[in-house]
Write a protein that holds these residues in place. Structure first.
Motif, mmCIF file in Angstrom:
data_model
loop_
_atom_site.group_PDB
_atom_site.id
_atom_site.type_symbol
_atom_site.label_atom_id
_atom_site.label_comp_id
_atom_site.label_asym_id
_atom_site.label_seq_id
_atom_site.Cartn_x
_atom_site.Cartn_y
_atom_site.Cartn_z
ATOM 1 N N ASN A 33 0.826 -1.214 0.000
ATOM 2 C CA ASN A 33 0.000 0.000 0.000
ATOM 3 C C ASN A 33 0.855 1.256 0.000
ATOM 4 O OD1 ASN A 33 -2.580 -1.124 -0.179
ATOM 5 N ND2 ASN A 33 -2.602 -1.573 2.002
ATOM 6 N N LYS A 34 1.994 1.225 0.687
ATOM 7 C CA LYS A 34 2.922 2.357 0.668
ATOM 8 C C LYS A 34 3.494 2.540 -0.734
ATOM 9 C CE LYS A 34 5.537 5.608 2.321
ATOM 10 N NZ LYS A 34 4.993 6.919 2.597
ATOM 11 N N ILE A 35 3.854 1.441 -1.380
ATOM 12 C CA ILE A 35 4.377 1.514 -2.753
ATOM 13 C C ILE A 35 3.326 2.111 -3.685
ATOM 14 C CG2 ILE A 35 5.102 0.114 -4.738
ATOM 15 C CD1 ILE A 35 6.411 -1.802 -2.627
ATOM 16 N N ILE A 36 2.089 1.654 -3.555
ATOM 17 C CA ILE A 36 0.994 2.186 -4.376
ATOM 18 C C ILE A 36 0.860 3.689 -4.171
ATOM 19 C CG2 ILE A 36 -1.527 2.204 -4.622
ATOM 20 C CD1 ILE A 36 -1.404 -0.849 -3.999
ATOM 21 N N ALA A 40 1.499 6.544 -6.983
ATOM 22 C CA ALA A 40 0.409 7.454 -7.341
ATOM 23 C C ALA A 40 0.866 8.912 -7.203
ATOM 24 C CB ALA A 40 -0.812 7.190 -6.460
ATOM 25 N N ASP A 41 1.599 9.210 -6.138
ATOM 26 C CA ASP A 41 2.099 10.570 -5.928
ATOM 27 C C ASP A 41 3.095 10.985 -7.003
ATOM 28 O OD1 ASP A 41 0.568 10.760 -3.629
ATOM 29 O OD2 ASP A 41 2.256 10.434 -2.252
ATOM 30 N N LYS A 42 3.854 10.032 -7.501
ATOM 31 C CA LYS A 42 4.914 10.321 -8.480
ATOM 32 C C LYS A 42 4.484 10.022 -9.924
ATOM 33 C CE LYS A 42 8.115 11.263 -5.368
ATOM 34 N NZ LYS A 42 8.779 12.539 -5.289
ATOM 35 N N LYS A 43 3.223 9.729 -10.136
ATOM 36 C CA LYS A 43 2.722 9.279 -11.440
ATOM 37 C C LYS A 43 3.141 10.203 -12.579
ATOM 38 C CE LYS A 43 -1.624 8.244 -13.796
ATOM 39 N NZ LYS A 43 -3.072 8.133 -13.629
ATOM 40 N N GLN A 44 2.867 11.487 -12.442
ATOM 41 C CA GLN A 44 3.197 12.421 -13.526
ATOM 42 C C GLN A 44 4.698 12.496 -13.778
ATOM 43 O OE1 GLN A 44 0.928 13.556 -15.595
ATOM 44 N NE2 GLN A 44 -0.535 12.458 -14.303
ATOM 45 N N GLU A 45 5.471 12.469 -12.714
ATOM 46 C CA GLU A 45 6.923 12.490 -12.835
ATOM 47 C C GLU A 45 7.434 11.240 -13.560
ATOM 48 O OE1 GLU A 45 10.619 12.645 -9.679
ATOM 49 O OE2 GLU A 45 8.689 13.474 -9.068
ATOM 50 N N ILE A 46 6.861 10.093 -13.241
ATOM 51 C CA ILE A 46 7.240 8.831 -13.877
ATOM 52 C C ILE A 46 6.877 8.850 -15.358
ATOM 53 C CG2 ILE A 46 6.761 6.346 -13.954
ATOM 54 C CD1 ILE A 46 6.328 6.564 -10.850
ATOM 55 N N PHE A 47 5.660 9.306 -15.672
ATOM 56 C CA PHE A 47 5.238 9.368 -17.073
ATOM 57 C C PHE A 47 6.123 10.322 -17.869
ATOM 58 C CE2 PHE A 47 0.529 8.022 -16.362
ATOM 59 C CZ PHE A 47 0.944 6.718 -16.188
#
Length: 56
Positions: A33-36, A40-47
């Motif tokens: 759950n922490k990884i999720i 999710a918090d870093k989603k835009q940065e990852i994309f």
């Protein structure tokens, strides 16, 4: 990546897998759950990083 590096990674993965046998389901769920949450918090940065990688 050298064969030695691959063997080292495989050995460390085996050690980690053996240790994970003793982690409770609840603790695994907390970790996942922490990884999720972080993903999710870093989603835009990852994309953005993925788009940059594709351009190269």
């Amino acid at each position: 990546m050298s064969t030695e590096n691959i063997v080292n990674i495989a050995q460390r993965a085996r050690i980690a897998a053996n240790k994970l046998q003793y982690v409770t389901t609840q603790d695994k769920s907390v970790a996942l759950n922490k990884i999720i949450s972080v993903l999710a918090d870093k989603k835009q940065e990852i994309f953005k990083a993925n788009r940059t990688d594709k351009e190269v």
